[in-house]
Write an enzyme that holds these catalytic residues in place. Structure first.
Site, PDB file in Angstrom:
ATOM      1  N   MET A  84       0.888  -1.169   0.000  1.00 53.82           N
ATOM      2  CA  MET A  84       0.000   0.000   0.000  1.00 53.82           C
ATOM      3  C   MET A  84       0.918   1.209   0.000  1.00 53.82           C
ATOM      4  SD  MET A  84      -2.656  -1.625   2.739  1.00 53.82           S
ATOM      5  CE  MET A  84      -1.472  -2.878   3.218  1.00 53.82           C
TER       6      MET A  84
ATOM      7  N   MET B 164      -9.919  -5.983  -1.704  1.00 59.76           N
ATOM      8  CA  MET B 164     -10.032  -5.405  -0.364  1.00 59.76           C
ATOM      9  C   MET B 164     -11.512  -5.368   0.033  1.00 59.76           C
ATOM     10  SD  MET B 164      -6.945  -4.699   0.520  1.00 59.76           S
ATOM     11  CE  MET B 164      -7.439  -4.023   2.121  1.00 59.76           C
TER      12      MET B 164
HETATM   13  C1  DX5 Z   1      -5.618  -3.451   5.736  1.00 60.42           C
HETATM   14  C2  DX5 Z   1      -4.709  -4.636   5.524  1.00 60.42           C
HETATM   15  C3  DX5 Z   1      -5.209  -5.934   6.031  1.00 60.42           C
HETATM   16  C4  DX5 Z   1      -5.523  -5.971   7.488  1.00 60.42           C
HETATM   17  C5  DX5 Z   1      -6.608  -6.972   7.700  1.00 60.42           C
HETATM   18  O1  DX5 Z   1      -5.153  -2.381   5.004  1.00 60.42           O
HETATM   19  O2  DX5 Z   1      -4.444  -4.812   4.143  1.00 60.42           O
HETATM   20  O3  DX5 Z   1      -4.353  -7.006   5.653  1.00 60.42           O
HETATM   21  O4  DX5 Z   1      -4.435  -6.281   8.298  1.00 60.42           O
HETATM   22  O5  DX5 Z   1      -6.947  -6.953   9.043  1.00 60.42           O
HETATM   23  P1  DX5 Z   1      -8.282  -7.589   9.596  1.00 60.42           P
HETATM   24  O6  DX5 Z   1      -8.271  -9.047   9.258  1.00 60.42           O
HETATM   25  O7  DX5 Z   1      -8.191  -7.301  11.051  1.00 60.42           O
HETATM   26  O8  DX5 Z   1      -9.434  -6.894   8.912  1.00 60.42           O
HETATM   27 ZN    ZN Z   2      -3.354  -6.607   3.396  1.00 58.68          ZN
END
Ligand code: DX5
Ligand code: ZN
Length: 229
Positions: free
Chosen positions: A70, A139
């Site tokens: 990211m 996502m």
């Molecule tokens: C968010 C990340 C995810 C995050 C997911 O930007 O890409 O990988 O850690 O966390 P949970 O499973 O807690 O939603």
């Molecule tokens: Zn992630």
């Protein structure tokens, strides 16, 4: 049964004991390590980079490491992750001026490539690069933080991505990231995902003595996945 893979997101691990945390989730049956890279520019948070990926390899981690970038831009840092032992390197299409070039760069360096789609990002970015991706990551929360709730519209998007993959005939994994829990992993799998990122659901799991309990939560995920039709 499909080849389901569970990918704990180390974003929710105890960073002071990261090597041990990764060893423990893998020992409890996790398949791959999801490695969230944030730059306080593309997303409003700051995490870890290639040095930490390399440190996990030096610690002895041999499982696939799934680097979810990211960050913006992406091309400068891709070779560093390849050299640090990344298996997958995925990025967001909004973060690269030249998506085809960035995907090509990842594969040239011997890694598996992937594109990541934010909740409002259309899958049309894939139209001309299906032959250049090994992973499609949807996502199901807005990127930047663990512990958010799964956005239900992602289920339809998963079905659309699954159709695109099946029609393409390519061997592409379909990964979901954000808000995956024991109580929704089955319907997520039935919508077409085969790779499941889970951060808070795994690393915040505790037994009755308030100790980490990765065995129980990973077993519960597997039991749910075994029921997928
Ligand atoms: C968010 C990340 C995810 C995050 C997911 O930007 O890409 O990988 O850690 O966390 P949970 O499973 O807690 O939603
Ligand atoms: Zn992630």
């Amino acid at each position: 049964m499909a080849d389901f893979q569970i990918a704990p997101s180390i974003l929710s691990a105890d960073f002071a004991r990261l090597g041990e945390e990764v060893d423990n989730v893998l020992k409890s049956g996790a398949d791959i390590v999801h490695f969230d890279v944030m730059d306080n520019h593309y997303v409003p948070n700051l995490t870890i980079g290639p040095l930490v990926c390399e440190a996990l390899r030096n610690h002895g981690v041999t499982a696939d490491i799934d680097v979810h970038m990211m960050v913006k831009p992406v091309d400068r840092i891709i070779p560093d992750f390849a050299a640090a032992g990344a298996t997958y390197i995925t990025f967001h299409p909004e973060a690269s001026e030249h998506i085809d070039r960035s995907l090509g760069l990842i594969r040239e360096l011997g890694c598996k490539s992937g594109l990541v789609f934010n909740p409002a990002t259309p899958l049309s970015h894939l139209d001309y690069v299906m032959d250049k991706v090994d992973m499609i990551l949807l996502m199901s929360v807005n990127p930047g933080f663990g512990g958010q709730s799964f956005i239900p519209a992602t289920l339809d998007k998963l079905r659309a991505a699954r159709k695109m993959i099946d029609e393409s005939g390519y061997d592409i994994r379909l990964e979901i990231d954000g808000g995956v829990k024991v109580n929704n992993i089955k319907e997520i799998a039935e919508a077409g995902a085969d790779t499941f990122v889970a951060g808070s659901a795994i690393f915040n799991a505790r037994d009755e003595n308030d100790a980490n309990d990765y065995d129980t939560v990973l077993k519960a995920f597997r039991e749910q996945l075994a029921q997928v039709k």
